[in-house]
Design a protein around this motif. Structure first.
Motif, PDB file in Angstrom:
ATOM      1  N   ILE A   1       1.404  -1.030  -0.273  1.00 25.82           N
ATOM      2  CA  ILE A   1      -0.114   0.215  -0.275  1.00 25.82           C
ATOM      3  C   ILE A   1       1.033   1.029  -0.248  1.00 25.82           C
ATOM      4  N   LEU A   2       0.746   1.897  -0.453  1.00 23.02           N
ATOM      5  CA  LEU A   2       1.460   3.489  -1.159  1.00 23.02           C
ATOM      6  C   LEU A   2       0.990   4.631  -0.644  1.00 23.02           C
TER       7      LEU A   2
ATOM      8  N   ILE B   1       2.981  12.884   7.357  1.00 24.90           N
ATOM      9  CA  ILE B   1       3.717  12.093   7.204  1.00 24.90           C
ATOM     10  C   ILE B   1       3.855  10.990   8.147  1.00 24.90           C
ATOM     11  N   ARG B   2       4.659  11.415   9.144  1.00 21.30           N
ATOM     12  CA  ARG B   2       4.917  10.323  10.615  1.00 21.30           C
ATOM     13  C   ARG B   2       3.157   9.660  10.300  1.00 21.30           C
ATOM     14  N   PHE B   3       1.951   9.776  10.728  1.00 20.02           N
ATOM     15  CA  PHE B   3       0.838   9.319  10.978  1.00 20.02           C
ATOM     16  C   PHE B   3       0.898   8.129   8.939  1.00 20.02           C
ATOM     17  N   LEU B   4       1.012   8.191   8.501  1.00 19.42           N
ATOM     18  CA  LEU B   4       1.274   7.314   7.406  1.00 19.42           C
ATOM     19  C   LEU B   4       1.663   6.096   7.764  1.00 19.42           C
ATOM     20  N   VAL B   5       3.549   7.091   7.885  1.00 22.67           N
ATOM     21  CA  VAL B   5       4.457   5.564   8.452  1.00 22.67           C
ATOM     22  C   VAL B   5       4.265   4.439   9.714  1.00 22.67           C
TER      23      VAL B   5
ATOM     24  N   ALA C   1       5.041   2.274   1.829  1.00 23.98           N
ATOM     25  CA  ALA C   1       6.344   3.813   0.129  1.00 23.98           C
ATOM     26  C   ALA C   1       5.540   4.931   1.183  1.00 23.98           C
ATOM     27  N   ILE C   2       6.811   6.234   0.067  1.00 25.06           N
ATOM     28  CA  ILE C   2       6.156   7.412   0.813  1.00 25.06           C
ATOM     29  C   ILE C   2       6.297   8.351  -0.830  1.00 25.06           C
TER      30      ILE C   2
ATOM     31  N   THR D   1      -0.167  -4.246  -5.518  1.00 29.21           N
ATOM     32  CA  THR D   1       0.144  -3.140  -5.406  1.00 29.21           C
ATOM     33  C   THR D   1      -0.419  -2.393  -5.595  1.00 29.21           C
ATOM     34  N   TYR D   2      -0.667  -0.996  -4.721  1.00 30.75           N
ATOM     35  CA  TYR D   2      -1.790   0.107  -5.250  1.00 30.75           C
ATOM     36  C   TYR D   2      -1.963   1.229  -4.297  1.00 30.75           C
TER      37      TYR D   2
END
Length: 309
Positions: free
Chosen positions: A11-12, A34-38, A44-45, A207-208
């Motif tokens: 999941i990207l 971004i920290r929330f996403l990680v 990947a970001i 992957t998406y």
């Protein structure tokens, strides 16, 4: 053709560009988002791409977004950038991405022009020539749809590692995956990609890019794991409760592919406040209320698990 060494799978995450009320890029909000996403488990970001309002950023803001992403990610997942627009700018941004240590870039469409295949080939070629150390991912959408023959020519460049589909032409996708399987990796980049993933999975595309991961990444992960496990019952529930209701709102107005993400983030308490730059328009009050109701029900039924200290 050699084998691809691969790009990030799974999941990207595509962070937005949070703006203040006066239109300034909000660096602190970007860092937190971004920290929330990680922490939410994204694989990947992709910074300063379509969701990041690439078309509205100046060079200084682009660099700030990249710097902030590297600081927030802290080496935990790879970072890819958005590169595109007019050719000279695209070459410059590819160089910036290489200097800052990006793993690669997503090649966004060229500015405005619907070019011939030869023109698209030359556009990609010049950028590839000027950024030989970065992995490149072609983005099939809008005025940049690369034919089988054009992709075949571009595979002469070892840095071509991926193709992201944003048009949904399954005949073309089948032809591409059949010919270039093992040479490039494939990504589902359709708007609200969760809607279409069951059609991509039989082609080997796992992957998406996930728009909803910006505000409910745990539900993105639940969807992904259920998809790979063939858990149709959970998938049906997620479609009915979350994915299709949000998708119905997204399709109501142009620009909601960005604005609705920011609304969702605001609703769950992330720092974005929903501000967008023209020509994108903010979500209407009516659609915002609908999103609030959808997310309230979703978070009640699919609560985020608390991390063990």
């Amino acid at each position: 053709m050699g084998q691809s060494t691969g790009i990030a799978k799974g999941i990207l995450g595509f962070p937005v560009a949070p703006f203040t009320e006066t239109g300034r890029l909000d660096e602190q909000a970007l860092f937190e988002n971004i920290r929330f996403l990680v922490e939410g488990g994204l694989d990947a970001i992709y910074i300063a791409c379509g969701s990041g309002e690439f078309q509205s950023l100046d060079r200084a803001e682009y660099e700030v977004m990249l710097d902030t992403a590297f600081e927030a990610v802290a080496g935990k997942v790879p970072i890819y950038t958005g590169v595109g627009g007019n050719l000279r700018t695209a070459v410059e941004l590819a160089a910036v991405s290489a200097e800052k240590g990006a793993a690669g870039y997503l090649l966004l469409p060229p500015y405005l022009i619907h070019g011939e295949q030869e023109g698209l080939y030359q556009y990609a070629k010049e950028i590839f020539d000027n950024a030989p150390t970065l992995d490149a991912i072609l983005y099939q959408r809008d005025n940049a749809v690369y034919s089988i023959d054009t992709v075949r020519r571009l595979t002469a460049y070892p840095q071509l590692k991926g193709i992201k589909d944003g048009i949904g032409n399954m005949e073309l996708n089948i032809c591409l995956t059949q010919e270039f399987k093992g040479r490039v990796d494939f990504l589902n980049g359709m708007p609200m990609a969760e809607v279409t993933m069951p059609a991509y999975l039989p082609l080997g595309i796992t992957t998406y890019s996930s728009a909803i991961s910006n505000y409910i990444p745990h539900i993105s992960r639940l969807y992904y794991e259920s998809l790979l496990a063939g858990d149709q019952s959970t998938l049906d529930d997620l479609y009915a409760d979350v994915i299709l209701p949000i998708n119905r709102i997204r399709k109501q107005r142009k620009g909601y592919a960005v604005a609705l993400i920011k609304a969702g983030m605001e609703i769950i308490g992330l720092s974005t406040r929903g501000y967008v730059r023209p020509p994108v328009v903010p979500v209407t009050k009516e659609h915002y209320k609908e999103m609030e109701q959808i997310l309230a029900k979703a978070l009640e039924k699919y609560p985020q698990k608390q991390k063990t200290p």
